[in-house]
Design a protein around this motif. Structure first.
Motif, mmCIF file in Angstrom:
data_model
loop_
_atom_site.group_PDB
_atom_site.id
_atom_site.type_symbol
_atom_site.label_atom_id
_atom_site.label_comp_id
_atom_site.label_asym_id
_atom_site.label_seq_id
_atom_site.Cartn_x
_atom_site.Cartn_y
_atom_site.Cartn_z
ATOM 1 N N LEU A 1 -35.737 -40.570 -10.852
ATOM 2 C CA LEU A 1 -35.719 -39.317 -10.095
ATOM 3 C C LEU A 1 -37.120 -38.694 -10.006
ATOM 4 O O LEU A 1 -37.501 -38.141 -8.969
ATOM 5 N N LYS A 2 -37.881 -38.804 -11.076
ATOM 6 C CA LYS A 2 -39.246 -38.284 -11.055
ATOM 7 C C LYS A 2 -40.100 -39.053 -10.043
ATOM 8 O O LYS A 2 -40.898 -38.476 -9.313
ATOM 9 N N VAL A 3 -39.929 -40.379 -9.982
ATOM 10 C CA VAL A 3 -40.679 -41.197 -9.028
ATOM 11 C C VAL A 3 -40.298 -40.804 -7.596
ATOM 12 O O VAL A 3 -41.157 -40.654 -6.720
ATOM 13 N N LYS A 4 -38.986 -40.638 -7.376
ATOM 14 C CA LYS A 4 -38.523 -40.237 -6.033
ATOM 15 C C LYS A 4 -39.068 -38.856 -5.667
ATOM 16 O O LYS A 4 -39.458 -38.620 -4.522
ATOM 17 N N GLN A 5 -39.084 -37.952 -6.619
ATOM 18 C CA GLN A 5 -39.595 -36.599 -6.366
ATOM 19 C C GLN A 5 -41.077 -36.658 -6.006
ATOM 20 O O GLN A 5 -41.527 -36.034 -5.041
ATOM 21 N N GLU A 6 -41.863 -37.420 -6.749
ATOM 22 C CA GLU A 6 -43.289 -37.542 -6.466
ATOM 23 C C GLU A 6 -43.519 -38.187 -5.100
ATOM 24 O O GLU A 6 -44.376 -37.750 -4.330
ATOM 25 N N SER A 7 -42.723 -39.198 -4.796
ATOM 26 C CA SER A 7 -42.835 -39.873 -3.495
ATOM 27 C C SER A 7 -42.490 -38.901 -2.367
ATOM 28 O O SER A 7 -43.173 -38.863 -1.335
ATOM 29 N N THR A 8 -41.447 -38.129 -2.575
ATOM 30 C CA THR A 8 -41.036 -37.158 -1.555
ATOM 31 C C THR A 8 -42.108 -36.085 -1.368
ATOM 32 O O THR A 8 -42.435 -35.709 -0.231
ATOM 33 N N LEU A 9 -42.683 -35.589 -2.443
ATOM 34 C CA LEU A 9 -43.742 -34.577 -2.344
ATOM 35 C C LEU A 9 -44.966 -35.135 -1.628
ATOM 36 O O LEU A 9 -45.582 -34.465 -0.782
ATOM 37 N N LYS A 10 -45.311 -36.378 -1.947
ATOM 38 C CA LYS A 10 -46.450 -37.026 -1.297
ATOM 39 C C LYS A 10 -46.185 -37.173 0.207
ATOM 40 O O LYS A 10 -47.051 -36.895 1.035
ATOM 41 N N ARG A 11 -44.975 -37.580 0.548
ATOM 42 C CA ARG A 11 -44.594 -37.749 1.963
ATOM 43 C C ARG A 11 -44.619 -36.393 2.676
ATOM 44 O O ARG A 11 -45.074 -36.293 3.821
ATOM 45 N N MET A 12 -44.155 -35.349 2.022
ATOM 46 C CA MET A 12 -44.159 -34.006 2.622
ATOM 47 C C MET A 12 -45.588 -33.533 2.896
ATOM 48 O O MET A 12 -45.865 -32.955 3.945
ATOM 49 N N LYS A 13 -46.502 -33.800 1.957
ATOM 50 C CA LYS A 13 -47.899 -33.418 2.168
ATOM 51 C C LYS A 13 -48.496 -34.184 3.339
ATOM 52 O O LYS A 13 -49.240 -33.625 4.145
ATOM 53 N N HIS A 14 -48.163 -35.455 3.446
ATOM 54 C CA HIS A 14 -48.653 -36.278 4.559
ATOM 55 C C HIS A 14 -48.121 -35.743 5.898
ATOM 56 O O HIS A 14 -48.876 -35.600 6.873
ATOM 57 N N ILE A 15 -46.839 -35.444 5.938
ATOM 58 C CA ILE A 15 -46.237 -34.911 7.165
ATOM 59 C C ILE A 15 -46.836 -33.547 7.510
ATOM 60 O O ILE A 15 -47.096 -33.248 8.685
ATOM 61 N N GLN A 16 -47.096 -32.720 6.510
ATOM 62 C CA GLN A 16 -47.714 -31.408 6.749
ATOM 63 C C GLN A 16 -49.116 -31.575 7.339
ATOM 64 O O GLN A 16 -49.515 -30.859 8.253
ATOM 65 N N GLY A 17 -49.854 -32.556 6.852
ATOM 66 C CA GLY A 17 -51.188 -32.841 7.401
ATOM 67 C C GLY A 17 -51.094 -33.270 8.855
ATOM 68 O O GLY A 17 -51.886 -32.840 9.707
ATOM 69 N N GLN A 18 -50.123 -34.138 9.159
ATOM 70 C CA GLN A 18 -49.923 -34.572 10.542
ATOM 71 C C GLN A 18 -49.546 -33.385 11.437
ATOM 72 O O GLN A 18 -50.035 -33.272 12.564
ATOM 73 N N LEU A 19 -48.700 -32.530 10.926
ATOM 74 C CA LEU A 19 -48.286 -31.348 11.690
ATOM 75 C C LEU A 19 -49.491 -30.449 11.979
ATOM 76 O O LEU A 19 -49.654 -29.966 13.108
ATOM 77 N N ASN A 20 -50.355 -30.253 11.005
ATOM 78 C CA ASN A 20 -51.564 -29.449 11.220
ATOM 79 C C ASN A 20 -52.465 -30.079 12.270
ATOM 80 O O ASN A 20 -53.017 -29.384 13.132
ATOM 81 N N ASP A 21 -52.612 -31.408 12.221
ATOM 82 C CA ASP A 21 -53.421 -32.109 13.229
ATOM 83 C C ASP A 21 -52.830 -31.918 14.623
ATOM 84 O O ASP A 21 -53.558 -31.692 15.598
ATOM 85 N N LEU A 22 -51.520 -32.019 14.716
ATOM 86 C CA LEU A 22 -50.859 -31.845 16.018
ATOM 87 C C LEU A 22 -51.034 -30.418 16.541
ATOM 88 O O LEU A 22 -51.224 -30.214 17.747
ATOM 89 N N HIS A 23 -50.975 -29.445 15.654
ATOM 90 C CA HIS A 23 -51.216 -28.060 16.076
ATOM 91 C C HIS A 23 -52.635 -27.903 16.621
ATOM 92 O O HIS A 23 -52.846 -27.249 17.651
ATOM 93 N N ASP A 24 -53.598 -28.503 15.953
ATOM 94 C CA ASP A 24 -54.987 -28.433 16.413
ATOM 95 C C ASP A 24 -55.142 -29.085 17.782
ATOM 96 O O ASP A 24 -55.817 -28.549 18.672
ATOM 97 N N LYS A 25 -54.519 -30.249 17.964
ATOM 98 C CA LYS A 25 -54.598 -30.940 19.254
ATOM 99 C C LYS A 25 -53.934 -30.111 20.353
ATOM 100 O O LYS A 25 -54.437 -30.031 21.479
ATOM 101 N N TYR A 26 -52.815 -29.499 20.037
ATOM 102 C CA TYR A 26 -52.114 -28.656 21.017
ATOM 103 C C TYR A 26 -52.995 -27.483 21.429
ATOM 104 O O TYR A 26 -53.102 -27.157 22.617
ATOM 105 N N ASP A 27 -53.624 -26.848 20.466
ATOM 106 C CA ASP A 27 -54.519 -25.724 20.769
ATOM 107 C C ASP A 27 -55.667 -26.164 21.666
ATOM 108 O O ASP A 27 -56.031 -25.467 22.624
ATOM 109 N N ALA A 28 -56.234 -27.336 21.383
ATOM 110 C CA ALA A 28 -57.334 -27.853 22.207
ATOM 111 C C ALA A 28 -56.861 -28.130 23.628
ATOM 112 O O ALA A 28 -57.562 -27.821 24.604
ATOM 113 N N LEU A 29 -55.667 -28.680 23.766
ATOM 114 C CA LEU A 29 -55.119 -28.951 25.101
ATOM 115 C C LEU A 29 -54.841 -27.665 25.872
ATOM 116 O O LEU A 29 -55.070 -27.587 27.082
ATOM 117 N N GLU A 30 -54.350 -26.660 25.187
ATOM 118 C CA GLU A 30 -54.112 -25.374 25.849
ATOM 119 C C GLU A 30 -55.417 -24.772 26.363
ATOM 120 O O GLU A 30 -55.494 -24.270 27.473
#
Length: 155
Positions: A29-58
């Motif tokens: 469970l600890k391994v799954k939790q760490e993996s999930t947290l790592k994946r969430m941070k990665h997805i959050q980074g992607q989301l921030n990049d997409l927001h930046d790209k959207y702002d540039a396109l606007e």
């Protein structure tokens, strides 16, 4: 129960195999939790990049729309200017045609009266050449106005 194990607590009397089983589940469970947290941070980074790209396109979209408005205004002004030139040339052509008719009338009258003087004949030819040049210029201007109007309409 898992928290009790993490905090050094003890479980009610269970066998050693049950205890090992719980520790293994806890580790999984600890391994799954760490993996999930790592994946969430990665997805959050992607989301921030997409927001930046959207702002540039606007921003780019707003700039393009402003350029389009500027171009439309410029084309409209140019078309109005060309229309004014066409009107002016049309008036000049009308005046030249009137002069030509008057000259032709005078020439016809003189021909009935006698021979046409050489200088009058030369002037008449000059007027005819100017009239032909004026007609060509007017036709060229009409074509330009047509093209500009088509360009303005396509924008």
């Amino acid at each position: 129960m898992i928290q009790q194990l993490d905090n050094g607590g003890s479980l009610p009397s269970t066998g050693a195999s049950d205890m090992d089983q719980l520790r293994k589940e806890n580790a999984d469970l600890k391994v799954k939790q760490e993996s999930t947290l790592k994946r969430m941070k990665h997805i959050q980074g992607q989301l921030n990049d997409l927001h930046d790209k959207y702002d540039a396109l606007e921003l780019q979209n707003m700039q393009i729309q402003e350029e389009l408005r500027t171009t439309e205004e410029s084309n409209k002004q140019e078309a109005e200017l060309m229309a004014g030139r066409v009107t002016d040339l049309t008036e000049k052509l009308g005046i030249a045609e009137k002069k030509l008719r008057e000259s032709s009338h005078k020439l016809t009258k003189r021909q009935t009266d006698g021979a046409v003087p050489k200088d009058l004949d030369d002037k008449l030819k000059g007027i005819e050449e100017k009239l032909t040049d004026g007609q060509r210029a007017l036709q060229s201007q009409d074509e330009q106005v047509g093209r500009l109007t088509a360009q303005v309409m396509s924008v």
